[in-house]
Write an enzyme that holds these catalytic residues in place. Structure first.
Site, short mmCIF file in Angstrom:
data_model
loop_
_atom_site.label_atom_id
_atom_site.label_comp_id
_atom_site.label_asym_id
_atom_site.label_seq_id
_atom_site.Cartn_x
_atom_site.Cartn_y
_atom_site.Cartn_z
CG ASP A 1 -2.39 0.59 0.86
OD1 ASP A 1 -2.33 1.43 0.48
OD2 ASP A 1 -2.97 1.41 1.87
NE ARG B 1 -1.28 6.18 0.85
CZ ARG B 1 -1.55 5.36 1.88
NH1 ARG B 1 -1.61 6.41 3.16
NH2 ARG B 1 -2.14 4.01 1.45
CG HIS C 1 0.76 1.83 -9.43
ND1 HIS C 1 0.01 2.11 -8.18
CD2 HIS C 1 -0.43 2.73 -9.74
CE1 HIS C 1 -0.83 2.14 -7.49
NE2 HIS C 1 -1.04 2.57 -9.08
CG LEU D 1 8.92 -17.44 -3.84
CD1 LEU D 1 8.49 -17.70 -2.04
CD2 LEU D 1 9.33 -16.57 -3.77
NE ARG E 1 -8.93 0.71 4.71
CZ ARG E 1 -7.97 1.79 4.50
NH1 ARG E 1 -7.63 2.19 6.43
NH2 ARG E 1 -7.61 2.21 3.78
C1 FPP Z 1 -1.85 0.21 -3.41
O1 FPP Z 1 -1.39 1.27 -3.02
C2 FPP Z 1 -1.05 -0.66 -4.60
C3 FPP Z 1 -1.49 -1.18 -5.31
C4 FPP Z 1 -3.32 -1.23 -5.55
C5 FPP Z 1 -1.08 -1.11 -6.85
C6 FPP Z 1 0.06 -2.96 -6.23
C7 FPP Z 1 0.84 -3.00 -7.53
C8 FPP Z 1 2.46 -2.97 -8.09
C9 FPP Z 1 2.90 -2.37 -6.74
C10 FPP Z 1 2.97 -2.70 -8.93
C11 FPP Z 1 2.20 -3.94 -10.11
C12 FPP Z 1 2.00 -5.13 -9.74
C13 FPP Z 1 3.00 -6.58 -10.13
C14 FPP Z 1 2.61 -8.17 -10.09
C15 FPP Z 1 3.30 -5.87 -11.60
P1 FPP Z 1 -2.50 2.82 -3.33
O2 FPP Z 1 -2.00 3.21 -5.12
O3 FPP Z 1 -3.68 1.93 -3.35
O4 FPP Z 1 -1.44 3.45 -2.91
P2 FPP Z 1 -2.69 4.74 -2.14
O5 FPP Z 1 -3.01 4.62 -1.18
O6 FPP Z 1 -1.65 5.76 -1.90
O7 FPP Z 1 -3.30 5.97 -2.72
#
Ligand code: FPP
Length: 297
Positions: A49, A53, A66, A160, A223
């Site tokens: 997460d 931000r 991302h 893994l 959470r």
């Molecule tokens: C949460 O941060 C993150 C996600 C919804 C996406 C996670 C994806 C990746 C790490 C990369 C792509 C995955 C692969 C397998 C290549 P958020 O965007 O909700 O952050 P915020 O809470 O700060 O808005």
């Protein structure tokens, strides 16, 4: 084909397994920290997460967060493999994430495709077994194909167990399992009485995997957000204050150390440690055992 499989299996059996994780933390000036495998979680789940931000705090678009998060993910997967973690489950895209802007969803889908195309050879060479948790058929076609190929190509790997949750919702997973069991009853395959916890777990995307031992969530949020509700029931939770793109091996190791120090009771009671002065010397204990056995004869 057969010899290829056989050589992989032999390779896996004789591959030296790490005896201890030995890592000198980058962010901690303390001594080298070691953890024996018996103190490691078998199954780690991570809610990655804070990408958005992280980017916004730098004046960058959320997609840049991302992209940075994908780099962090690459190294955490490698670390899990290096350290002999049995299973790693990552929450990459929930069923709720489709409601984000078109641009953000497109950026995530693009990253996903690039990730699978660029990493699959290395992951396969390391015997990583990839499983997608979630509704793969609901993904856009190019991504769906890449995911199905990755699962098919690595299905016999014995290293893994890497599980990536995509188009995943925890409650939807439970409903899907209930429906599958109901269908089996309807078809006369099983009796309702045969439905127990093991039968239910067997219908989940994680069938065959151990329950999650350790859940890590970054960005300070505390959470579980519809992630693995069945599998997390006895998980230890460790929350990291930083955003996901800043998560690295040193932070991961810190979470593993916190986990290693937890007292896991699974609803039972652990015996308190015996004070040193009351501990019997091995020879004394052996003698006591002999006397007890003689008295029982
Ligand atoms: C949460 O941060 C993150 C996600 C919804 C996406 C996670 C994806 C990746 C790490 C990369 C792509 C995955 C692969 C397998 C290549 P958020 O965007 O909700 O952050 P915020 O809470 O700060 O808005």
């Amino acid at each position: 084909m057969f010899f290829d499989k056989l050589s992989r299996m032999l390779n896996d059996v004789f591959r030296p397994k790490p005896k201890y994780i030995t890592v000198t933390p980058v962010t901690d000036s303390g001594p080298t920290q070691m953890l024996p495998p018996s103190k490691l979680p078998r199954h780690v789940a991570i809610i990655m997460d804070g990408n958005g931000r992280w980017a916004q705090s730098r004046g960058m678009p959320r997609s840049a967060g991302h992209a940075a998060g994908t780099e962090a993910l690459r190294d955490i997967i490698r670390a899990s493999d290096d350290w002999g973690i049995e299973a790693l489950s990552l929450y990459a895209f929930s069923t709720e994430n489709w409601s984000r802007s078109k641009e953000e969803v497109a950026a995530l889908m693009g990253l996903l495709l690039r990730y699978f195309n660029s990493e699959i050879d290395e992951l396969d060479a390391k015997h990583v077994k990839i499983t997608i948790l979630g509704d793969v058929d609901g993904m856009p076609e190019p991504q769906r194909q890449a995911l199905v190929n990755a699962m098919e190509r690595t299905k016999d790997n014995t290293g893994l167990k890497l599980n990536i949750a995509l188009n995943y919702g925890g409650r939807a997973e439970l409903v899907r399992a209930a429906r599958a069991l109901a269908q089996k009853v309807k078809d006369g395959e099983i009796e309702p009485e045969a439905i127990d916890e093991a039968a239910f777990a067997n219908e989940l995307y994680t069938a065959g995997l151990p329950d999650v031992d350790l859940l890590i969530r970054t960005s300070g949020e505390m959470r579980t957000s519809n992630f693995l509700p069945w599998q997390l029931v006895y998980a230890e939770m460790v929350f990291d204050e930083g955003y996901w793109p800043d998560f690295d091996r040193a932070k991961y190791l810190k979470c593993l150390r916190v986990y290693a120090e937890r007292d896991r009771r699974f609803g039972g009671v652990n015996e308190p440690p015996v004070p040193e002065e009351k501990q019997e010397a091995p020879a004394q204990a052996e003698e006591a055992d002999k006397t007890k056995a003689a008295a029982e004869d």
